[in-house]
Design an enzyme around this catalytic site. Sequence first.
Site, PDB file in Angstrom:
ATOM      1  N   CYS A   2       0.855  -1.190   0.000  1.00 23.06           N
ATOM      2  CA  CYS A   2       0.000   0.000   0.000  1.00 23.06           C
ATOM      3  C   CYS A   2       0.894   1.245   0.000  1.00 23.06           C
ATOM      4  O   CYS A   2       2.095   1.148   0.167  1.00 23.06           O
ATOM      5  CB  CYS A   2      -0.858   0.029   1.260  1.00 23.06           C
ATOM      6  SG  CYS A   2      -1.823  -1.450   1.509  1.00 23.06           S
ATOM      7  N   ARG A  27       1.481   1.805  -5.945  1.00 24.67           N
ATOM      8  CA  ARG A  27       1.728   0.820  -4.881  1.00 24.67           C
ATOM      9  C   ARG A  27       0.464   0.056  -4.506  1.00 24.67           C
ATOM     10  O   ARG A  27       0.523  -0.967  -3.813  1.00 24.67           O
ATOM     11  CB  ARG A  27       2.275   1.510  -3.631  1.00 24.67           C
ATOM     12  CG  ARG A  27       3.598   2.217  -3.801  1.00 24.67           C
ATOM     13  CD  ARG A  27       4.025   2.875  -2.503  1.00 24.67           C
ATOM     14  NE  ARG A  27       4.209   1.877  -1.447  1.00 24.67           N
ATOM     15  CZ  ARG A  27       5.335   1.179  -1.282  1.00 24.67           C
ATOM     16  NH1 ARG A  27       6.367   1.383  -2.088  1.00 24.67           N
ATOM     17  NH2 ARG A  27       5.450   0.276  -0.335  1.00 24.67           N
ATOM     18  N   TRP A  76      -3.654  -1.790  -1.235  1.00 26.26           N
ATOM     19  CA  TRP A  76      -3.587  -3.036  -1.992  1.00 26.26           C
ATOM     20  C   TRP A  76      -3.999  -4.112  -0.983  1.00 26.26           C
ATOM     21  O   TRP A  76      -3.211  -4.485  -0.108  1.00 26.26           O
ATOM     22  CB  TRP A  76      -2.186  -3.311  -2.527  1.00 26.26           C
ATOM     23  CG  TRP A  76      -2.141  -4.554  -3.354  1.00 26.26           C
ATOM     24  CD1 TRP A  76      -1.817  -5.813  -2.951  1.00 26.26           C
ATOM     25  CD2 TRP A  76      -2.474  -4.679  -4.731  1.00 26.26           C
ATOM     26  NE1 TRP A  76      -1.931  -6.700  -3.972  1.00 26.26           N
ATOM     27  CE2 TRP A  76      -2.323  -6.044  -5.085  1.00 26.26           C
ATOM     28  CE3 TRP A  76      -2.883  -3.788  -5.698  1.00 26.26           C
ATOM     29  CZ2 TRP A  76      -2.578  -6.513  -6.367  1.00 26.26           C
ATOM     30  CZ3 TRP A  76      -3.128  -4.255  -6.992  1.00 26.26           C
ATOM     31  CH2 TRP A  76      -2.973  -5.592  -7.300  1.00 26.26           C
ATOM     32  N   ASN A 102       0.874  -0.093   6.015  1.00 27.68           N
ATOM     33  CA  ASN A 102       1.288  -0.938   4.886  1.00 27.68           C
ATOM     34  C   ASN A 102       2.012  -2.129   5.491  1.00 27.68           C
ATOM     35  O   ASN A 102       2.931  -1.971   6.284  1.00 27.68           O
ATOM     36  CB  ASN A 102       2.222  -0.171   3.943  1.00 27.68           C
ATOM     37  CG  ASN A 102       2.795  -1.081   2.863  1.00 27.68           C
ATOM     38  OD1 ASN A 102       2.145  -2.022   2.428  1.00 27.68           O
ATOM     39  ND2 ASN A 102       4.040  -0.844   2.464  1.00 27.68           N
ATOM     40  N   GLY A 103       1.567  -3.352   5.136  1.00 28.18           N
ATOM     41  CA  GLY A 103       2.222  -4.547   5.673  1.00 28.18           C
ATOM     42  C   GLY A 103       1.170  -5.569   6.092  1.00 28.18           C
ATOM     43  O   GLY A 103      -0.009  -5.448   5.770  1.00 28.18           O
ATOM     44  N   GLU A 483       7.988 -20.994 -19.816  1.00 33.84           N
ATOM     45  CA  GLU A 483       7.780 -19.617 -19.334  1.00 33.84           C
ATOM     46  C   GLU A 483       8.898 -18.713 -19.837  1.00 33.84           C
ATOM     47  O   GLU A 483       8.665 -17.569 -20.224  1.00 33.84           O
ATOM     48  CB  GLU A 483       7.701 -19.604 -17.817  1.00 33.84           C
ATOM     49  CG  GLU A 483       7.727 -18.223 -17.177  1.00 33.84           C
ATOM     50  CD  GLU A 483       6.654 -17.255 -17.676  1.00 33.84           C
ATOM     51  OE1 GLU A 483       5.703 -17.701 -18.344  1.00 33.84           O
ATOM     52  OE2 GLU A 483       6.796 -16.050 -17.431  1.00 33.84           O
ATOM     53  N   LYS A 487       8.129 -15.342 -21.885  1.00 29.83           N
ATOM     54  CA  LYS A 487       8.609 -14.031 -21.400  1.00 29.83           C
ATOM     55  C   LYS A 487       9.352 -13.306 -22.505  1.00 29.83           C
ATOM     56  O   LYS A 487       9.167 -12.131 -22.741  1.00 29.83           O
ATOM     57  CB  LYS A 487       9.508 -14.261 -20.187  1.00 29.83           C
ATOM     58  CG  LYS A 487       9.544 -13.163 -19.166  1.00 29.83           C
ATOM     59  CD  LYS A 487       8.184 -12.621 -18.765  1.00 29.83           C
ATOM     60  CE  LYS A 487       7.287 -13.659 -18.208  1.00 29.83           C
ATOM     61  NZ  LYS A 487       5.857 -13.484 -18.332  1.00 29.83           N
ATOM     62  N   GLU A 490       6.922 -12.275 -25.536  1.00 29.59           N
ATOM     63  CA  GLU A 490       5.861 -11.280 -25.307  1.00 29.59           C
ATOM     64  C   GLU A 490       6.408  -9.880 -25.073  1.00 29.59           C
ATOM     65  O   GLU A 490       5.690  -8.905 -25.239  1.00 29.59           O
ATOM     66  CB  GLU A 490       4.950 -11.700 -24.155  1.00 29.59           C
ATOM     67  CG  GLU A 490       5.578 -11.692 -22.787  1.00 29.59           C
ATOM     68  CD  GLU A 490       4.547 -11.977 -21.700  1.00 29.59           C
ATOM     69  OE1 GLU A 490       3.365 -11.640 -21.866  1.00 29.59           O
ATOM     70  OE2 GLU A 490       4.928 -12.547 -20.674  1.00 29.59           O
ATOM     71  N   HIS A 506      12.786 -35.079 -31.760  1.00 32.77           N
ATOM     72  CA  HIS A 506      11.591 -35.615 -32.451  1.00 32.77           C
ATOM     73  C   HIS A 506      10.988 -34.584 -33.398  1.00 32.77           C
ATOM     74  O   HIS A 506       9.783 -34.570 -33.619  1.00 32.77           O
ATOM     75  CB  HIS A 506      10.567 -36.077 -31.399  1.00 32.77           C
ATOM     76  CG  HIS A 506      11.077 -37.160 -30.529  1.00 32.77           C
ATOM     77  ND1 HIS A 506      11.194 -38.481 -30.943  1.00 32.77           N
ATOM     78  CD2 HIS A 506      11.584 -37.129 -29.270  1.00 32.77           C
ATOM     79  CE1 HIS A 506      11.716 -39.206 -29.986  1.00 32.77           C
ATOM     80  NE2 HIS A 506      11.960 -38.422 -28.944  1.00 32.77           N
ATOM     81  N   LYS A 605      -2.800  -6.348 -19.225  1.00 39.50           N
ATOM     82  CA  LYS A 605      -2.371  -6.948 -17.961  1.00 39.50           C
ATOM     83  C   LYS A 605      -3.382  -7.992 -17.477  1.00 39.50           C
ATOM     84  O   LYS A 605      -3.020  -8.983 -16.896  1.00 39.50           O
ATOM     85  CB  LYS A 605      -2.223  -5.851 -16.891  1.00 39.50           C
ATOM     86  CG  LYS A 605      -1.670  -6.345 -15.564  1.00 39.50           C
ATOM     87  CD  LYS A 605      -0.295  -6.934 -15.726  1.00 39.50           C
ATOM     88  CE  LYS A 605       0.215  -7.596 -14.461  1.00 39.50           C
ATOM     89  NZ  LYS A 605       1.430  -8.409 -14.695  1.00 39.50           N
TER      90      LYS A 605
END
Length: 610
Positions: A2, A27, A76, A102-103, A483, A487, A490, A506, A605
């Site tokens: 946050c 944040r 957040w 925050n936490g 992945e 990455k 994209e 193969h 996103k």
Amino acid sequence: MCGIIGYLGERPATPIIMESLKRLEYRGYDSAGVAILNEDAHHTSVVKSASKVDTLIERLQEDMPTGHLGIGHTRWATHGRPTVINAHPHTDCTGKVMVIHNGIIENFAELRRDLEQRGHVFVSETDTEVVPHLIEENFRGDLVGAVRAALAKLRGTYAMAIFSQHDPDLLIGARLNAPLVVGIGEKEWFIASDITAIIPYTKKVLLIGEGEMVSVTPLGPEVSTLAGTAVKPKIIEVKWDVAQAQKGGYVHFMAKEINEASETVSNALRGRLSDEGEVTFEDFALTDRQLLKIRDIKMVAAGTSYYAALLGKYIIEDLARVPVEVEPASEFRYRQPIIDENTLVLGISQSGETADTLAAIREARRLGAKVISITNVVGSSMALESDGVIYLHAGPEIGVASTKTFVAHIACLYLLGIRIAAVRHRIPPERLRELTAALKQLPGAVHDVLESAPAIQELARTYARYQNFMYMGRGINYPIALEGALKLKEISYLHAEGYAAGELKHGPIALLDKGFPVFAIATASQTLEKMVSNIQEVLARDAPVVALVSRGSQVLQGMTVDALEVPAVSEFLSPIPNVVALQLFAYFVAAERGCNVDQPRNLAKSVTVE
Ligand code: AGP
């Protein structure tokens, strides 16, 4: 994570707090609120909104609170959905003590239970609300002493700003394992999560140490330990501008978020894994008995989260010996999956809003399955429509390409695997002890990889000229190869394919020549000899090879490969440090090619459409 801001000075607090919250919005942005002590110091205006900061600002502008002391928070959510009631600031029974935080307060449930038993009345679902009630309970006229006593009871992480109507010229800040700085202006002071919030007003910043607190009055800030020992603080001059500060000094959010990976692993594990290997989740909702009844598991996801799910299969089947089937959500939802009441469906989604994944878990529930979602967003659609939720606690991820949330998903899947195995007594005590200790050391291994960024960047510069890449991995690192390829493609728009190394011969090996490099994940593993053979097959086709190897490994001695060393961890835990190296490689290739790393073309996103 946050954003918090506090102001005490000669200017009106509200406009400064509003501006600062706009700069802190990166944040966290699911709800926001302010508390301003009015000029008469006999009233505190509290205004909150369950949406972006702009909505809060509109409301404040309708009837701007006056006053020179105030605090503001952009949230957040980690505990309690993003609602007005759960938005910060939070207060005590008297309404005089105001706190923003925050936490994560790990022991909030027991503290709340004790406070309620002593007559305190709570209104929110948050962990934070225990703080103002603890301060109220300890207040005997000395606010600083009451804050010290309250903070001493907390376990977890916090960065806080606090004021009370009892002390109209006092603003208090405190931090433990969460960022907090003090801005020093001309007869005005700021307490903030980071310098982003205060850069337009001052570049003179006082740094508060871990476990310390600051009391700000018109005479200036005084820093002390929780025990009350005075501390001589460090004061610095900041050179950043606002944009740089939001990115923590990095050029891109993606770079910042990759570099948060070590902290992300710590946050995902925090309060959930005891030293003895016992796993507890805060919003899990499935009992051990229900977990024991599970006969099969299906995992549904999309994109990077689908690769996290694939990795989850290796983890859960290894630990719990329960069959796991993984499928793209877009396929699962249309193929009449075979599900019954003994099926557990896991929805993997950092946003919790991906249309296909949301539809897939809805279908799973319709067919009678128990559903658990692993997501980063409290109160997201998937969180609300699941029987249980495991939150990533990774904080906002601004870059479109998922990096730290992928790491957080894997950390949470290790925990889930241990939890499902534990009810079946599947993990021998010795392995559980070793695995627990190794998981707790993982943040250090990730930090080690991040330290090797210059070497990865140098290699990326060399390879940025190629148009095609093959990634190959084996076993638990096969999903990491997938992945790594995603990455790269994209964010750099280069063609990259991920393959199980044993599959190259193969067909795909026909693609290889000197213009088609191969990225091999050749860290310590039970199939390392096979990987070495695969690398030799690739070299025989003149393809350039980049290989991830465990530090100190001689396995590729004498072979013409570009080796990148990563810390030597067990094969079972190697995916997290390995993927951070691949994320850095992809980032540096894309940056070298001048790509829009944070907002790649054609992507979003959160894909909330089918
Ligand atoms: C990740 O880098 C991609 N942007 C994308 O594949 C993403 O993983 C996918 O859209 C799933 O998103 P979710 O985790 O929010 O469900």
